[in-house]
Design a protein around this motif. Structure first.
Motif, PDB file in Angstrom:
ATOM      1  N   UNK A   1      -3.936   3.040   0.194  1.00  0.00           N
ATOM      2  CA  UNK A   1      -4.505   2.618  -1.083  1.00  0.00           C
ATOM      3  C   UNK A   1      -3.437   1.877  -1.865  1.00  0.00           C
ATOM      4  N   UNK A   2      -3.865   0.867  -2.593  1.00  0.00           N
ATOM      5  CA  UNK A   2      -2.897   0.109  -3.392  1.00  0.00           C
ATOM      6  C   UNK A   2      -2.523   0.814  -4.679  1.00  0.00           C
ATOM      7  N   UNK A   3      -3.441   1.652  -5.184  1.00  0.00           N
ATOM      8  CA  UNK A   3      -3.271   2.091  -6.571  1.00  0.00           C
ATOM      9  C   UNK A   3      -3.221   3.603  -6.778  1.00  0.00           C
ATOM     10  N   UNK A   4      -3.424   4.400  -5.741  1.00  0.00           N
ATOM     11  CA  UNK A   4      -3.379   5.847  -5.952  1.00  0.00           C
ATOM     12  C   UNK A   4      -1.977   6.265  -6.353  1.00  0.00           C
ATOM     13  N   UNK A   5      -1.823   6.920  -7.507  1.00  0.00           N
ATOM     14  CA  UNK A   5      -0.494   7.395  -7.904  1.00  0.00           C
ATOM     15  C   UNK A   5      -0.115   8.627  -7.092  1.00  0.00           C
ATOM     16  N   UNK A   6       1.075   8.639  -6.539  1.00  0.00           N
ATOM     17  CA  UNK A   6       1.471   9.719  -5.643  1.00  0.00           C
ATOM     18  C   UNK A   6       2.249  10.826  -6.352  1.00  0.00           C
ATOM     19  N   UNK A   7       2.681  10.595  -7.591  1.00  0.00           N
ATOM     20  CA  UNK A   7       3.400  11.660  -8.286  1.00  0.00           C
ATOM     21  C   UNK A   7       2.391  12.727  -8.725  1.00  0.00           C
ATOM     22  N   UNK A   8       2.893  13.936  -8.921  1.00  0.00           N
ATOM     23  CA  UNK A   8       2.009  15.032  -9.289  1.00  0.00           C
ATOM     24  C   UNK A   8       1.376  15.663  -8.062  1.00  0.00           C
ATOM     25  N   UNK A   9       0.477  16.562  -8.290  1.00  0.00           N
ATOM     26  CA  UNK A   9      -0.117  17.344  -7.206  1.00  0.00           C
ATOM     27  C   UNK A   9      -1.521  16.903  -6.828  1.00  0.00           C
TER      28      UNK A   9
ATOM     29  N   UNK B   1       0.808  -1.215   0.000  1.00  0.00           N
ATOM     30  CA  UNK B   1       0.000   0.000   0.000  1.00  0.00           C
ATOM     31  C   UNK B   1       0.843   1.267   0.000  1.00  0.00           C
ATOM     32  N   UNK B   2       0.341   2.249  -0.734  1.00  0.00           N
ATOM     33  CA  UNK B   2       0.828   3.597  -0.529  1.00  0.00           C
ATOM     34  C   UNK B   2       0.071   4.207   0.647  1.00  0.00           C
TER      35      UNK B   2
ATOM     36  N   UNK C   1      -7.357  12.175  -4.719  1.00  0.00           N
ATOM     37  CA  UNK C   1      -7.789  10.887  -5.243  1.00  0.00           C
ATOM     38  C   UNK C   1      -8.623  10.141  -4.198  1.00  0.00           C
ATOM     39  N   UNK C   2      -9.427   9.193  -4.647  1.00  0.00           N
ATOM     40  CA  UNK C   2     -10.252   8.434  -3.692  1.00  0.00           C
ATOM     41  C   UNK C   2      -9.455   7.334  -3.005  1.00  0.00           C
ATOM     42  N   UNK C   3      -8.920   7.631  -1.861  1.00  0.00           N
ATOM     43  CA  UNK C   3      -8.180   6.637  -1.095  1.00  0.00           C
ATOM     44  C   UNK C   3      -9.144   5.606  -0.525  1.00  0.00           C
ATOM     45  N   UNK C   4      -8.723   4.345  -0.503  1.00  0.00           N
ATOM     46  CA  UNK C   4      -9.634   3.267  -0.108  1.00  0.00           C
ATOM     47  C   UNK C   4      -9.890   3.209   1.394  1.00  0.00           C
ATOM     48  N   UNK C   5      -8.861   3.416   2.194  1.00  0.00           N
ATOM     49  CA  UNK C   5      -8.996   3.172   3.628  1.00  0.00           C
ATOM     50  C   UNK C   5      -8.492   4.378   4.416  1.00  0.00           C
ATOM     51  N   UNK C   6      -9.221   4.692   5.464  1.00  0.00           N
ATOM     52  CA  UNK C   6      -8.891   5.827   6.326  1.00  0.00           C
ATOM     53  C   UNK C   6      -8.905   5.409   7.784  1.00  0.00           C
ATOM     54  N   UNK C   7      -8.012   6.010   8.561  1.00  0.00           N
ATOM     55  CA  UNK C   7      -8.075   5.852   9.994  1.00  0.00           C
ATOM     56  C   UNK C   7      -9.055   6.847  10.595  1.00  0.00           C
TER      57      UNK C   7
END
Length: 126
Positions: free
Chosen positions: A98-106, A32-33, A111-117
């Motif tokens: 999230x497994x798939x959110x790309x972190x490069x760029x602004x 995960x990212x 983005x819709x992150x899958x899991x939150x604390x």
């Protein structure tokens, strides 16, 4: 089932430091990212810093300079070191995974992150 839990928040004086922890239960953190976010009273949530599976770090303008992210996959945890805290840093701090959110760029904070604390409160006050 992925569960995230933040800890380490509290009351700190201006100029002080905190280390926040984000622990994942369930699957391995390696896949995960992770992003750190915060939301101050009356303001929108903002992203501070993300770290991808390879360990590359992506800071937003709000996160640069006084915040440092690190991850310890062996402990299934990601940390946010916050230094020289100011009253305007008062907020609830959240981590997300999230497994798939790309972190490069602004755009990664939006983005819709899958899991939150549930978040941890940080209050900076004298």
């Amino acid at each position: 089932q992925v569960q995230l839990a933040e800890s380490g928040g509290g009351l700190v004086q201006p100029g002080g430091s905190l280390t926040l922890s984000c622990r994942m239960s369930g699957p391995l953190l390696d896949d995960y990212g992770i992003g750190w976010f915060r939301q101050a009273p009356g303001k929108e949530r903002e992203g501070l810093v993300g770290i991808d599976k390879a360990g590359y770090k992506y800071y937003t303008d709000s996160g640069k300079g006084r915040f440092t992210i690190s991850r310890d996959n062996a402990k299934n945890a990601v940390y946010l070191q916050a230094n020289n805290l100011k009253p305007e840093d008062t907020a609830v701090y959240y981590c997300a995974a999230d497994k798939f959110v790309p972190l490069y760029g602004s755009e990664w904070p939006n983005k819709p992150w899958d899991y939150w604390g549930p978040g941890t409160q940080v209050t900076v006050s004298s």
